[in-house]
Write a protein that holds these residues in place. Structure first.
Motif, PDB file in Angstrom:
ATOM      1  N   UNK E  96       0.910  -1.289  -0.093  1.00 38.42           N
ATOM      2  CA  UNK E  96      -0.040  -0.128  -0.085  1.00 38.42           C
ATOM      3  C   UNK E  96       0.780   1.341  -0.057  1.00 38.42           C
ATOM      4  N   UNK E  97       2.074   1.368   0.799  1.00 37.50           N
ATOM      5  CA  UNK E  97       2.800   2.483   0.981  1.00 37.50           C
ATOM      6  C   UNK E  97       3.413   2.701  -0.433  1.00 37.50           C
ATOM      7  N   UNK E  98       3.877   1.751  -1.122  1.00 35.75           N
ATOM      8  CA  UNK E  98       4.379   1.643  -2.583  1.00 35.75           C
ATOM      9  C   UNK E  98       3.523   2.199  -3.411  1.00 35.75           C
ATOM     10  N   UNK E  99       2.371   1.730  -3.216  1.00 31.29           N
ATOM     11  CA  UNK E  99       1.478   2.185  -4.429  1.00 31.29           C
ATOM     12  C   UNK E  99       1.125   3.718  -4.102  1.00 31.29           C
ATOM     13  N   UNK E 100       0.948   4.034  -2.654  1.00 32.62           N
ATOM     14  CA  UNK E 100       0.488   5.707  -2.452  1.00 32.62           C
ATOM     15  C   UNK E 100       1.643   6.641  -2.854  1.00 32.62           C
ATOM     16  N   UNK E 101       3.051   5.996  -2.746  1.00 31.56           N
ATOM     17  CA  UNK E 101       4.362   6.915  -2.785  1.00 31.56           C
ATOM     18  C   UNK E 101       4.420   6.904  -4.499  1.00 31.56           C
ATOM     19  N   UNK E 102       4.064   5.852  -5.087  1.00 33.79           N
ATOM     20  CA  UNK E 102       4.051   5.930  -6.520  1.00 33.79           C
ATOM     21  C   UNK E 102       3.079   6.768  -7.334  1.00 33.79           C
ATOM     22  N   UNK E 103       1.926   6.804  -6.481  1.00 35.78           N
ATOM     23  CA  UNK E 103       0.793   7.841  -7.145  1.00 35.78           C
ATOM     24  C   UNK E 103       1.213   9.265  -6.906  1.00 35.78           C
ATOM     25  N   UNK E 104       1.780   9.403  -5.697  1.00 39.08           N
ATOM     26  CA  UNK E 104       2.112  10.687  -5.258  1.00 39.08           C
ATOM     27  C   UNK E 104       3.288  11.237  -6.340  1.00 39.08           C
ATOM     28  N   UNK E 105       4.360  10.264  -6.371  1.00 39.98           N
ATOM     29  CA  UNK E 105       5.389  10.682  -7.390  1.00 39.98           C
ATOM     30  C   UNK E 105       4.990  11.011  -8.786  1.00 39.98           C
TER      31      UNK E 105
END
Lengths: 95, 112, 90, 500, 317
Positions: E96-105
């Protein structure tokens, strides 16, 4: 004259780059910390020194040239002192 | 690709990396490093905005650049405060876990 | 000529970047520290070369600042070794 | 929004309202712990007077008052602006800071001749810094200046949490700091994007320039996410209960009553002042839904707490949820928007006073009994009648029973949800009241039961009176005249001036 | 084809790679050193963005002082063997953290790539105002910091003072009023002492130089103050000087002198120039240098105090 200055610059900078590469190779390939330290010092002192030497002819004014020398002197001073300190610490650690 | 767009993409990547670390690393010092990555990514975005705003003989827009300097100062102060808290927590409790240990109540309750 | 200066800067950055593998590999903290120090020196060299090639004003002062602090982190690290806090892990 | 001139008569009051406590911080730092207490206490009436003056000026002008710092108008310079809401918040902040400072004298004023103590210097300086930061948040007109204000607030609030130094307080402070830093940096990123898009950070300039574009939504989302982390809206609420429950009672009152409202206030500024021209219906529903979840989770968790201060802190999580109903209920320029707006602001004020009162009372209970375990309260109401009366009256407002500010707030919100056809919001509004009734009952039932408690130290009457005074204020809000709601509308962008 | 874009791309990749390593490293101290290297690289990126003022700040604070702060913290945590850091999050959380970070980036990259051209800018206004409120300042960033956005800068210096107090307040009650310890733990070593004896005075000169040229060239109060701060830390590490007691009146005066003088001059502005934080054009440069002198002092004192940490010496509770 400018051609000569360029030639000096090129030679010095080329040599500087060589010492940086040599220092890196040493840092990576030498077997232990002490010898790596030795390689690092070469890059610190000679590499940067030669680059500075190569840039001095291109400095716009004496102050800029002076700053170049100060930069090198500072790195030399820090590098030499910390090398000695690291070396001593390494020797202590070995005993 | 010009230098400012490139720096902007680096900024975006740093924000993403830092955000991941902030959530996924349990160690508070690692979280602090992650926060600093996010911070520098944000500052880079400011820097890109400043560089793109070059005008009137300036190579950059000075307003966002000044903001970055303010921001770096504040971020450092935050890091220092966090480090002080982390070290104190490590000394006082022998660990740096952020998880509340057991019921936060403790039998003594709140002592004013 | 400027292109040559930039190429030299690029080579130095590339070299110290390879050297950063020491941060990855260690094995001791001192080895990692040396890689950081090499990066610092190489960074200063690359900075000076780029500055002279692209004529951004004020870069020599940035180099001065970096040179002044070249050994800063190393000093802090050695301080803690000398204090006997973790000298054994060298 | 009607264009406000860069500087209006009386605008200098806004600068003074920020600089007064800021100067107090600096002076206290040099003069040390004992003087710090005197300085902080001495400044409270002056600051209260300044806040009232600002309110009077706004009321007299019927329009916001403003000041361009350095005589330089935006976009290059920084403007301060106070509208009706700012003035009301400044007055509320002055009252709660003054009450907390007065209450804290018993703990943090040092006897003559004693060396400076860590807690005293920290408490007095930080509470003044919080006050300065809040005043700036209420009147700031520049988004980056507001970022500095948010950071000032963070650096002042975090050390208060761990002032007593136990490991769990350090842990709470560290968690709070990390959340707050994430919040600031996320907010700052949004600010950077807005500047990159429009070349300005002044709220009224941006309001004229913003358009509905994906980039604006990204910026708004980042800023909102940051502000929500600082406001502790579900699901970013995890840091709040340990932090607010572990701080000294006087600090908790300020943290729970005011500090979380600071970042909420900025969220209001963002959505109602920077972006009012945009179609904000969808994001408003998201914010409202998070608020509803916060009401539910916070209340249920409050019901399960064994310690009074933790219960009160979880109740803050729930009550923060209510604040966010203002977004769906007051967005846009509809006939019902002023109802939602008034309800939201009334909730801010009612919760601020009620919660500050309850934390002060909880502190008195803990001091008197030596603990704050609810299970050990049997018969305590008879021994500490005033303090439990305060808890009861504060609870009344949290439940939303008349006559109280909490009732007024929920009633206005219910009317807005009915008038707007968004009747779904009335479910969490009413349900939250029932749950609040449950956790207030949990405190009062054992206290009112027959039993004997051992009183270790009888609380001072004056401190009990301060807490009770705040609770009474929370109730008195129910009698706010119609003019008060008109006042809250002053300076609110693009809304027809119609009172509820 | 020019070499410069290649250099930029190389630098960008290197920055991201080092940042990734900082996040991915297993070993805490390795990660800290990665961050120090990262700070150095960022200074280069700033120069490439034509921001030497920020490059200097990043070199002094991001790389230098933060480096010492983190290295000290890392080593002390090692020494305390304070290993328990809570459980690593579950895989689900990581994903989830990875997905969120990728989304934000991704969203951020999109926004950065679609920023409007021509870019909005306040540079013309700043250039125009340079004749008035920022009179006599050749460095527009200094003008923004001290003149147009004086309010931000003054408050930010108060933030520094609060951070120092917040750090002190984490210490033990018994130690209150005493001196912080970590910077003076070393046994004075000949080479270290020699280094500090040479480096500190030269560095102090450079710091003053950078502050002084800051009115017209890259540099300024903060950068100069940060370099002075670093030199004070060097002197403390070599035990040339001892850390001051936090109860010292002189120390506290120095800490708040910057914001206090700024605030006083700002208030006086209403008498001198008709507005808070306005400077009469005739004395603008002199006043600005006056304020900046005290800001240098505050910064030079505040940063080392933050790194040094809370006072020690009393008993742990």
């Amino acid at each position: 004259m400018s051609f000569l200055a360029d030639l000096v610059s090129l030679a010095a900078i080329g040599a500087g780059v060589f010492f940086f590469i040599a220092g890196t190779v040493g840092l990576l390939r030498f077997p232990d910390s002490l010898t790596r330290l030795h390689a690092l010092s070469k890059a610190d002192n000679l590499g940067l020194g030669l680059i500075v030497l190569g840039l001095i002819p291109r400095a716009e004014n004496p102050l800029a040239a002076f700053k170049l020398v100060v930069v090198w002197a500072l790195v030399l001073l820090s590098g030499a002192s910390t090398a000695q300190l690291i070396g001593r610490a390494l020797r202590r650690g070995r005993e | 690709m010009n230098a400012s767009l490139l720096a902007g993409l680096v900024g975006a990547a740093l924000v993403g990396l830092g955000l991941y670390g902030l959530i996924a690393h349990p160690h508070p010092l690692r979280k602090l490093l992650a926060f600093n990555l996010v911070g520098s990514g944000v500052f880079l975005v400011f820097g890109v905005v400043a560089r793109r705003g070059a005008a009137a003989g300036y190579a950059f827009d000075p307003v966002p650049q000044a903001m970055v300097i303010t921001g770096i100062v504040v971020a450092f102060a935050a890091s220092a405060l966090a480090v002080a808290l982390i070290l104190r927590l490590a000394v006082a409790s022998g660990g740096v876990s952020l998880d509340p240990q057991g019921p936060a109540g403790r039998d003594a309750g709140e002592m004013e | 000529m400027n292109e040559i200066l930039l190429a030299a800067a690029g080579l130095i950055v590339a070299a110290v970047a390879v050297g950063l593998a020491r941060i990855l590999r260690g094995p001791a903290d001192v080895d990692r520290l040396m890689a950081v120090q090499l990066l610092g020196t190489g960074g200063i060299a690359a900075l000076l070369l780029t500055a002279y090639a692209t004529a951004v004003p004020g870069v020599d002062d940035v180099a001065l600042g970096l040179a002044l602090l070249a050994a800063f982190a190393t000093m802090a690290f050695l301080n803690h070794l000398d204090a006997g806090e973790g000298g054994a892990e060298l | 929004m009607t264009a406000t001139p860069a500087t209006t008569p009386g605008g200098f009051l806004l600068v003074l309202a920020v600089l007064l406590p800021a100067g107090g911080v600096l002076l206290s730092f040099v003069l040390g712990g004992r003087a710090a207490g005197k300085i902080a206490l001495g400044l409270t009436p002056v600051g209260f007077g300044l806040a009232c003056l600002v309110a009077m000026k706004v009321a007299a002008a019927g329009a916001p008052i403003a000041y361009a710092i350095g005589g330089l108008p935006p976009p290059l310079g920084i403007a301060l602006r106070a509208d009706g809401v700012s003035a009301v918040m400044m007055v509320a902040a002055a009252i709660i800071v003054a009450a907390s400072a007065f209450y804290a004298r018993a703990k943090f004023v040092m006897p003559e001749g004693a060396p400076e103590s860590r807690g005293a210097l920290t408490f007095w300086i930080m509470i003044q810094a919080i006050w300065a930061a809040l005043n700036l948040i209420f009147v700031g007109g520049d988004l980056f200046n507001l970022y500095v204000a948010l950071e000032l607030l963070t650096f002042a609030a975090v050390p208060l949490v761990c002032i007593d130094g136990r490991p769990e307080t350090l842990r709470a402070a560290l968690r709070y700091l990390l959340f707050a830093l994430f919040g600031s940096v996320s907010y700052l990123l949004g600010v950077a994007l807005l500047y990159g898009l429009y070349g300005a950070l002044d709220i009224s300039l941006l309001a004229q320039r913003v358009e509905a574009a994906p980039m604006v939504w990204t910026a708004a989302a980042l800023m909102t996410a940051g502000l929500l982390a600082k406001t502790a809206l579900f699901p970013l609420h995890l840091w709040l209960p340990p932090a607010h429950a572990n701080a000294p009672a006087a600090a908790s009152a300020v943290l729970s009553g005011l500090v979380v409202k600071g970042s909420f206030f900025l969220a209001l500024r963002l959505w109602f002042y920077v972006l009012p021209g945009l179609p904000t219906a969808a994001p408003s529903v998201v914010l409202g839904a998070l608020g509803a979840l916060a009401v539910l989770f916070g209340s249920v968790l409050a019901l399960r707490q064994a310690r009074l201060k933790l219960l009160v802190a979880y109740s803050t999580v729930a009550q923060i949820g209510y604040l966010f109903f203002v977004f769906p209920l007051a967005a846009g320029a509809h006939v019902w928007s002023p109802l939602g707006w008034s309800g939201g602001l009334m909730q801010v004020l009612a919760h601020a006073f009620a919660k500050a009162a309850m934390f002060l009372a909880a502190g008195l209970v803990a001091e008197a009994l030596g603990h704050d375990r609810i299970a050990g309260f049997t018969g305590a109401a008879r021994a500490l009648p005033l303090t439990f009366l305060t808890l009861g009256l504060g609870g009344l407002s949290l439940m939303g029973l008349p006559p109280s500010g909490g009732f007024e707030a929920k009633w206005l919100m219910l009317r807005a949800s009915a008038a707007s056809g968004q009747w779904l919001w009335s479910l969490p509004i009413l349900g939250g009241g029932l749950l609040a009734g449950g956790y207030v009952y949990r405190i009062l039932a054992p206290a009112l039961a027959d039993g004997e408690v051992e009183i270790k130290a009888r609380p001072q009457r004056s401190r009990e009176a301060v807490a009770l005074g705040l609770a009474v204020l929370a109730l008195a809000l129910a009698f706010a005249p119609r003019g008060f709601f008109d006042f809250l509308e002053i300076g609110r962008p693009s809304v027809s001036r119609s009172a509820p | 084809m020019s070499v410069l874009p290649l250099l930029d791309v190389g630098l960008a990749l290197l920055v991201v790679a080092v940042a990734t390593w900082t996040m991915a490293a297993r070993d805490l101290f390795a990660s800290v050193l990665g961050y120090v290297a990262y700070g150095l690289l960022l200074a280069l990126v700033w120069v490439r963005l034509h921001a030497p003022d920020i490059g200097l700040t990043e070199a002094a604070v991001g790389g230098g002082v933060t480096g010492v702060l983190l290295v000290t913290a890392g080593k002390r945590l090692d020494a305390l063997k304070a290993a328990t850091s809570g459980a690593a999050p579950r895989l689900r959380v990581k994903i989830l953290a990875g997905a969120l970070s990728a989304l934000v980036a991704g969203a951020l990259a999109f926004v950065v790539a679609s920023l409007p051209t021509p870019a909005p800018s306040l540079a013309p206004q700043a250039a125009a105002a340079a004749a008035g409120p920022g009179a006599g300042l050749g460095n527009p960033i200094t003008a923004v910091l001290i003149s147009y956005r004086a309010f931000d800068t003054m408050l930010e210096k108060i933030v520094l003072a609060l951070a120092v107090l917040g750090i002190w307040s984490v210490g033990a009650d018994a130690a209150w009023g005493g001196a912080p310890a970590p910077l003076r733990k070393a046994r004075p070593d000949g080479a270290m002492v020699l280094l500090a004896q040479i480096l500190a005075p030269i560095g102090a000169l450079i710091g003053v130089h950078i502050f002084w040229v800051g009115a017209d060239a890259p540099g300024g109060a903060f950068q100069g103050g940060a370099l002075l701060a670093a030199m004070w830390m060097v002197a403390m590490m070599a035990r040339l000087v001892e850390a001051p007691r936090i109860g010292s009146r002189a120390l506290r005066l120095a800490l708040i002198s910057g914001p206090a003088v700024f605030l006083a001059v700002g208030l006086a502005g209403i008498a001198m120039a008709g507005s808070f934080f306005a400077f009469p054009p005739a004395f603008a440069k002199a006043l600005i240098l006056f304020i900046e002198t005290f800001m240098v002092l505050s910064v030079a004192v505040a940063l080392p105090m933050m790194v040094a940490g809370p006072p020690e010496g009393g008993q742990e509770p």
